[in-house]
Design a protein around this motif. Structure first.
Motif, mmCIF file in Angstrom:
data_model
loop_
_atom_site.group_PDB
_atom_site.id
_atom_site.type_symbol
_atom_site.label_atom_id
_atom_site.label_comp_id
_atom_site.label_asym_id
_atom_site.label_seq_id
_atom_site.Cartn_x
_atom_site.Cartn_y
_atom_site.Cartn_z
ATOM 1 N N GLU A 105 0.842 -1.208 0.000
ATOM 2 C CA GLU A 105 0.000 0.000 0.000
ATOM 3 C C GLU A 105 0.875 1.255 0.000
ATOM 4 O OE1 GLU A 105 -2.775 -0.173 3.176
ATOM 5 O OE2 GLU A 105 -3.763 -1.978 2.446
ATOM 6 N N LEU A 106 1.801 1.267 -0.915
ATOM 7 C CA LEU A 106 2.746 2.367 -0.984
ATOM 8 C C LEU A 106 2.155 3.543 -1.746
ATOM 9 C CD1 LEU A 106 5.885 0.257 -1.911
ATOM 10 C CD2 LEU A 106 5.275 1.104 0.348
ATOM 11 N N LYS A 107 2.479 4.739 -1.310
ATOM 12 C CA LYS A 107 2.057 5.940 -2.016
ATOM 13 C C LYS A 107 3.240 6.906 -2.090
ATOM 14 C CE LYS A 107 -2.907 5.924 -0.975
ATOM 15 N NZ LYS A 107 -4.040 6.694 -0.423
ATOM 16 N N ASN A 108 3.107 7.804 -3.036
ATOM 17 C CA ASN A 108 4.036 8.923 -3.147
ATOM 18 C C ASN A 108 5.496 8.514 -3.039
ATOM 19 O OD1 ASN A 108 1.834 10.499 -3.545
ATOM 20 N ND2 ASN A 108 1.918 11.546 -1.588
ATOM 21 N N GLN A 109 6.200 9.048 -2.013
ATOM 22 C CA GLN A 109 7.650 8.927 -1.964
ATOM 23 C C GLN A 109 8.121 7.486 -1.853
ATOM 24 O OE1 GLN A 109 9.781 11.597 -2.410
ATOM 25 N NE2 GLN A 109 11.133 9.871 -2.716
ATOM 26 N N ALA A 110 7.389 6.662 -1.112
ATOM 27 C CA ALA A 110 7.813 5.274 -0.941
ATOM 28 C C ALA A 110 7.832 4.550 -2.278
ATOM 29 C CB ALA A 110 6.887 4.566 0.043
ATOM 30 N N SER A 111 6.787 4.758 -3.080
ATOM 31 C CA SER A 111 6.743 4.114 -4.397
ATOM 32 C C SER A 111 7.881 4.609 -5.277
ATOM 33 C CB SER A 111 5.406 4.408 -5.084
ATOM 34 O OG SER A 111 4.337 3.856 -4.361
ATOM 35 N N LEU A 112 8.064 5.913 -5.289
ATOM 36 C CA LEU A 112 9.089 6.495 -6.144
ATOM 37 C C LEU A 112 10.476 6.030 -5.724
ATOM 38 C CD1 LEU A 112 9.487 8.387 -8.526
ATOM 39 C CD2 LEU A 112 9.664 10.283 -6.909
ATOM 40 N N ASN A 113 10.694 5.908 -4.414
ATOM 41 C CA ASN A 113 11.998 5.470 -3.941
ATOM 42 C C ASN A 113 12.307 4.051 -4.415
ATOM 43 O OD1 ASN A 113 14.419 5.742 -2.374
ATOM 44 N ND2 ASN A 113 13.486 4.400 -0.845
ATOM 45 N N LEU A 114 11.308 3.174 -4.407
ATOM 46 C CA LEU A 114 11.526 1.807 -4.878
ATOM 47 C C LEU A 114 11.837 1.786 -6.372
ATOM 48 C CD1 LEU A 114 8.820 -0.228 -2.926
ATOM 49 C CD2 LEU A 114 11.259 -0.015 -2.443
ATOM 50 N N LEU A 115 11.205 2.684 -7.137
ATOM 51 C CA LEU A 115 11.514 2.775 -8.561
ATOM 52 C C LEU A 115 12.972 3.161 -8.766
ATOM 53 C CD1 LEU A 115 8.342 4.599 -9.982
ATOM 54 C CD2 LEU A 115 8.801 2.149 -9.872
ATOM 55 N N HIS A 116 13.443 4.114 -7.961
ATOM 56 C CA HIS A 116 14.846 4.525 -8.057
ATOM 57 C C HIS A 116 15.786 3.379 -7.686
ATOM 58 C CE1 HIS A 116 14.914 8.820 -9.035
ATOM 59 N NE2 HIS A 116 13.768 8.902 -8.401
ATOM 60 N N CYS A 117 15.419 2.618 -6.654
ATOM 61 C CA CYS A 117 16.262 1.488 -6.245
ATOM 62 C C CYS A 117 16.360 0.458 -7.364
ATOM 63 C CB CYS A 117 15.686 0.845 -4.984
ATOM 64 S SG CYS A 117 15.884 1.855 -3.489
ATOM 65 N N LEU A 118 15.244 0.193 -8.026
ATOM 66 C CA LEU A 118 15.264 -0.747 -9.143
ATOM 67 C C LEU A 118 16.146 -0.243 -10.275
ATOM 68 C CD1 LEU A 118 11.538 -1.891 -9.246
ATOM 69 C CD2 LEU A 118 13.521 -3.407 -9.015
ATOM 70 N N MET A 119 16.091 1.059 -10.529
ATOM 71 C CA MET A 119 16.920 1.607 -11.602
ATOM 72 C C MET A 119 18.401 1.500 -11.247
ATOM 73 S SD MET A 119 16.807 5.297 -13.563
ATOM 74 C CE MET A 119 17.482 6.262 -12.222
ATOM 75 N N GLU A 120 18.745 1.744 -9.994
ATOM 76 C CA GLU A 120 20.147 1.634 -9.597
ATOM 77 C C GLU A 120 20.619 0.180 -9.650
ATOM 78 O OE1 GLU A 120 22.404 4.011 -8.955
ATOM 79 O OE2 GLU A 120 20.886 5.481 -9.509
ATOM 80 N N PHE A 121 19.744 -0.754 -9.274
ATOM 81 C CA PHE A 121 20.103 -2.171 -9.340
ATOM 82 C C PHE A 121 20.272 -2.599 -10.799
ATOM 83 C CE2 PHE A 121 18.972 -6.768 -8.256
ATOM 84 C CZ PHE A 121 20.238 -7.017 -7.750
ATOM 85 N N HIS A 122 19.415 -2.099 -11.650
ATOM 86 C CA HIS A 122 19.558 -2.229 -13.107
ATOM 87 C C HIS A 122 19.755 -3.677 -13.555
ATOM 88 C CE1 HIS A 122 19.627 1.092 -16.011
ATOM 89 N NE2 HIS A 122 20.164 0.244 -16.848
ATOM 90 N N MET A 123 18.975 -4.568 -12.975
ATOM 91 C CA MET A 123 19.060 -5.969 -13.362
ATOM 92 C C MET A 123 17.687 -6.447 -13.808
ATOM 93 S SD MET A 123 21.875 -7.663 -10.818
ATOM 94 C CE MET A 123 22.349 -8.838 -12.081
ATOM 95 N N LYS A 124 17.643 -6.972 -15.028
ATOM 96 C CA LYS A 124 16.390 -7.355 -15.672
ATOM 97 C C LYS A 124 15.628 -8.389 -14.857
ATOM 98 C CE LYS A 124 14.580 -9.143 -20.051
ATOM 99 N NZ LYS A 124 14.950 -9.597 -21.418
ATOM 100 N N GLU A 125 16.354 -9.349 -14.243
ATOM 101 C CA GLU A 125 15.688 -10.405 -13.498
ATOM 102 C C GLU A 125 14.818 -9.848 -12.381
ATOM 103 O OE1 GLU A 125 18.876 -10.080 -14.218
ATOM 104 O OE2 GLU A 125 19.952 -11.989 -14.215
#
Length: 939
Positions: free
Chosen positions: A667-687
């Motif tokens: 049930e993430l909103k606003n900053q929490a959701s966006l932060n996870l998107l950034h973490c995924l981009m930094e991890f940058h792994m397709k799997e």
């Protein structure tokens, strides 16, 4: 030869000896008097002091006119130099230059006074003697009221000049970057500063909140750009200069450099000359004060050479400016709601109370104060008459900075082209600290020794693309060429370099991590010894030494040269000291949600004394961690690892499931959701991303201040989703066309001139967005024209909300053609836009073509809409900080204009009564805000 030329030539050697200790004021005033050209002036700043003055004198003596102007300038700047020069000026410049030249004065070497112990720059020429004070007379142009202030203020200006004329350049060793000039007049690049128009949720990490707001500044704000030296200029609303100014900005955005430039310009006599004295204080240094003290004692300790002059200075507080830098670094709690105490500059109180009183204006209300802080640190707007925000660089400034950074123009061009063609780096480069770190890291890849752009053999790395990669390249460059002091050759492999630095990096990383959890950024020598860290060798590359006198003694303190460097080193430490999937998951639960691990043998999870109120401040660190974890899995941290990672091949999948769980049930909103998107981009792994992305059904980013960096993160993740996104709420996100183009460029692989986000999303054949909220974003006519085109063939969007989006009559030109062909759209809200009579006629035509489409073009058309705006007005009324927002004030005016149109069409009924209530509430709110603003201005 004429008299002025003759005088200067005959006295050349003497004048050289009297000015070479500190030529900056003389050279700057000669430039402003057009005796020196701007280009020649900058070239002189790069020379040695003696050579610079000699070259200037040679040019000056070329003509009688320039010689005369030189003497005039010398009169203006004499206070910056020793008493002997002042006597020379008194002898030769006040009575003309026709007299025979007297015998040269002997230059007596002076010992530095006590204030030299406080600052690194030492004023060798000043002697603060009673005789000198008695002889000096104030110039009519000075704002000083008492003659005995002239000498200490001159000493103060000279001290500040020597402390502020160099921009610090860390870790530049002998590499290409070290050849770049560091004088503030050469390296300084203008920052984008504007009025702060936002209500900021203090729980957000400042990077995500303000990273690239320059990309979506409203057109009407273009005239509100502020040069730092004009922060105290009169305001349009009151015609009076503000007394209290807040300047906020994220880490690395340039706040302290802007302040440094202000101090430099005042000290050199070119700006803010209405102030007799400027006191610049840093909160990180105020942290060292434990006992109560008075403002008089504080300033007397910090500026000892002014101690005797302070009583005279305080007789005219309106001529004093206090610059308080880095409130976010202050360790003491500030009680903004405490009753004002009746204190004066001699009252002893805790330093936290002293700062609150000075900022609020209960102490020295007539003095001026500029406060700098991060947006996440509370400093209520009600105490300030001007709130500004530093937005970093714009595109032109990125190019200018890159050009200034490198001596080799070809290298600068290569680096800038690489940045320009790499979107991830390009959006980062708007933040000055990142731009500096990018340029430092890129020097290795594009130096003159690497003629082929992108040649990475020497580093055994690829040119960086993400924030984590940029910092790691910077770290690696610093270690290899500076910290190891030449023990690593250019051909030394990456793993060998890291192995050489392993022990030191581990100690430093542990220091960074454990103190980051407690939000501790300053360390004593005892703190360093606790981690077996010795201030030297590798540490000098990343730590700054702060020498701060307290009670006649010098306290030695250290800090990482920037918070983000501490965060990155902490993430590196964790990445090499977590050995299993379970360790990593427990660490993420701790850092993101405060869930303490049950038990673990991994060093980062032992004795985790974390400040639960500061979890939001760990967001940047968490992003760095994902980047460093990726580097470890790719083998880039070989040489640092203590032991191999267990089941390393399965980590991306395990993390993908962790992200999936957060998006699915968190049930993430606003900053929490966006932060996870950034973490995924930094991890940058397709799997990992391909598992997480399909669970993102809704993106709720309402009232988020989205940057172009955020757009990059959104794109990266959403491209792995099989287009399951059903609701995208970007209402009042101020994303702006530029940020939208960044996202659409990636989201549909369109070129840079393609349309904005809406068209990019909606044109996709697999789009499943059903609701699109764009309220409060300045799309303008061009943006909405692209939107109508995108909707022509869209079959999914059922609800579209475009309240107050800057749509004009021109923005409705193709609405009938496009939306008459659209069969899916059921609701279109377009209130608060000035579309004119022609636009309203087009909407009526559209209603005839699309009878199943409900168009809400007037506020009175929908009772629920009216109630929503009534609730919004009440929200602003309860939180006055929101009313300080330029955007909110303009939005309310847009609503009023819309209500005016509605009144002409509907006069009775429940909707009409609600509309009247809304109008009344808005008018009362605007009037109360104006009255409150007026009261603030007379503080």
């Amino acid at each position: 030869m004429n008299s002025a030329q003759h005088l200067l030539r005959s006295q050349r050697d003497l004048l050289l000896s009297l000015t070479l200790d500190h030529p900056a004021p003389l050279l700057r005033w000669l430039r402003d008097a057009e005796v020196l050209s701007p280009a020649h002036y900058l070239s002189l700043l790069e020379r040695s002091p003696s050579n610079a003055v000699a070259q200037a004198m040679e040019m000056v003596c070329a003509t009688e006119e320039s010689s005369q102007r030189f003497l005039q300038v010398l009169r203006e700047v004499q206070d910056y130099y020793c008493r002997d020069l002042q006597l020379w000026v008194e002898r030769h410049c006040r009575e003309g230059v026709s007299k025979p030249a007297p015998e040269p004065l002997k230059v007596e070497e002076k010992k530095p006074k006590g204030f030299a112990k406080l600052f690194k720059g030492k004023s060798k020429g000043f002697t603060l003697t009673t005789e000198a004070k008695a002889k000096e007379q104030l110039k009519p142009s000075r704002s000083l009221k008492l003659a005995n202030l002239r000498v200490p203020i001159s000493a103060h200006k000279t001290t500040l000049l020597k402390r502020t004329e160099q921009l610090k350049c860390y870790s530049e060793g002998e590499g290409v970057a070290s050849n770049s000039a560091s004088h503030i007049e050469i390296r300084y690049t203008d920052l984008f500063v504007t009025e702060d128009d936002d209500f900021v949720d203090s729980s957000k990490h400042e990077y995500f909140d303000l990273a690239s707001r320059r990309a979506r500044i409203y057109v009407h704000q273009a005239c509100q750009r502020i040069q730092p030296c004009h922060l105290l200029d009169p305001q349009e609303t009151s015609g009076r200069p503000p007394k209290r100014v807040k300047v906020k900005g994220i880490a690395g955005i340039g706040k302290s450099v802007a302040v440094q430039r202000i101090v430099y310009e005042w000290a050199i006599g070119k700006n803010m000359r209405e102030f007799t004295c400027i006191f610049d204080l840093r909160f990180r240094e105020l942290n060292l004060i434990e006992a109560p003290l008075s403002l008089f004692e504080l300033l007397g300790e910090r500026f000892r050479y002014l101690k005797e002059a302070l009583p005279d200075l305080f007789t005219s507080p309106s001529s004093l400016l206090f610059i308080l830098d880095g409130l976010d670094e202050f360790k003491f709690t500030l009680d903004w709601n405490s009753p004002d105490k009746n204190i004066d500059f001699r009252s002893k109180v805790p330093v936290s109370e002293l700062m609150v009183a000075l900022i609020k204006g209960s102490l020295l209300p007539e003095a001026s104060v500029i406060l700098t802080t991060r947006p996440s640190t509370e400093a209520p707007k009600r105490f300030f008459q001007r709130c500004s925000v530093v937005l970093g660089f714009e595109e032109d400034q990125v190019k200018e900075y890159t050009t200034k950074f490198y001596k080799d123009g070809k290298v600068a061009e290569k680096v800038y082209d690489y940045i320009l063609n790499n979107d991830s780096l390009f959006v980062l480069s708007f933040i000055p600290l990142y731009c500096y770190i990018i340029c430092t890291a890129m020097a290795e890849f594009f130096s003159s020794e690497n003629p082929d752009a992108g040649d990475s053999k020497s580093l055994d790395l690829n040119p960086p693309r993400t924030v984590s990669e940029v910092y790691f390249c910077y770290l690696f460059t610093a270690i290899k060429h500076h910290a190891l002091r030449g023990s690593a050759e250019r051909s030394t492999s990456r793993s060998e370099v890291l192995s050489l630095a392993k022990q030191q990096l581990t100690k430093l990383g542990k220091l960074a991590y454990e103190n980051l959890l407690q939000k501790k950024i300053m360390f004593s020598r005892a703190d360093l010894e606790k981690y077996d860290v010795t201030p030297g060798d590798l540490q000098s590359t990343f730590l700054c030494q702060i020498l701060q006198p307290v009670e006649e003694e010098t306290v030695e303190m250290f800090s990482f040269f920037h918070l983000t460097v501490q965060e990155h080193l902490a993430s590196l430490y964790c990445a090499v000291n977590l050995f299993s999937q379970e360790d990593i998951i427990q660490a993420l639960d701790l850092w993101c949600f405060g869930l303490r691990p049950p038990s673990s043998t991994a060093a980062p999870l032992r004795n985790t004394d974390i400040n639960m109120d500061q979890l939001e401040s760990l967001q940047m660190f968490t992003r760095f961690f994902f980047g460093m974890l990726r580097a470890r899995l790719a083998g880039q941290l070989d040489g640092l690892e203590v032991s191999p990672m267990e089941e390393g091949d399965g980590i991306p999948t395990r993390l993908g499931l962790w992200f999936q769980e957060q998006f699915k049930h968190g049930e993430l909103k606003n900053q929490a959701s966006l932060n996870l998107l950034h973490c995924l981009m930094e991890f940058h792994m397709k799997e990992a991303t391909s598992l997480a992305a399909p669970e993102i059904k809704k993106l709720y980013l309402f009232k988020m201040k989205l940057s172009v960096v955020d757009c990059a993160a959104m794109h990266y993740v959403l491209q792995f989703s099989p287009h399951k996104l059903q609701e995208l709420n970007l209402g009042y996100s101020n994303i702006g066309n530029r940020g939208l183009k960044r996202l659409c460029l990636r989201y549909n692989c369109l070129d840079r001139q393609a349309a904005i986000l809406e068209s990019a999303v909606l044109k996709s054949n697999e789009c499943q967005v059903k609701k699109l909220f764009m309220c409060g974003n300045n799309l303008g006519p061009d943006g909405v024209l692209e939107l109508w085109n995108a909707l022509e063939h869209n079959t999914t969007v059922e609800e579209l909300y475009l309240d107050i989006t800057g749509i004009t009559e021109r923005g409705t030109e193709n609405i009938v053609h496009c939306l008459s062909k659209n069969k899916a759209l059921k609701t279109l809200t377009i209130v608060g836009n000035e579309i004119g009579e022609v636009g309203r006629a087009r909407l009526r035509e559209l209603e005839k073509c699309r009878p199943g489409l409900r168009i809400i073009a007037n506020f009175v058309d929908d009772l629920g809409l009216l109630q929503a705006y009534l609730d919004w007005v009440e929200e602003i009324r309860e939180d006055r900080d929101q009313m300080d927002s330029v955007k909110n004030a303009d939005a309310l005016q847009s609503v009023l204009r819309g209500l005016q149109v509605a009144e002409e069409q509907v006069e009775t009924g429940e909707n009409a009564e609600k509309a009247k209530e809304l109008k009344k509430n808005i008018l009362e709110l605007l009037e109360s805000s104006t009255n409150l603003t007026g009261r603030r201005h007379v503080m």
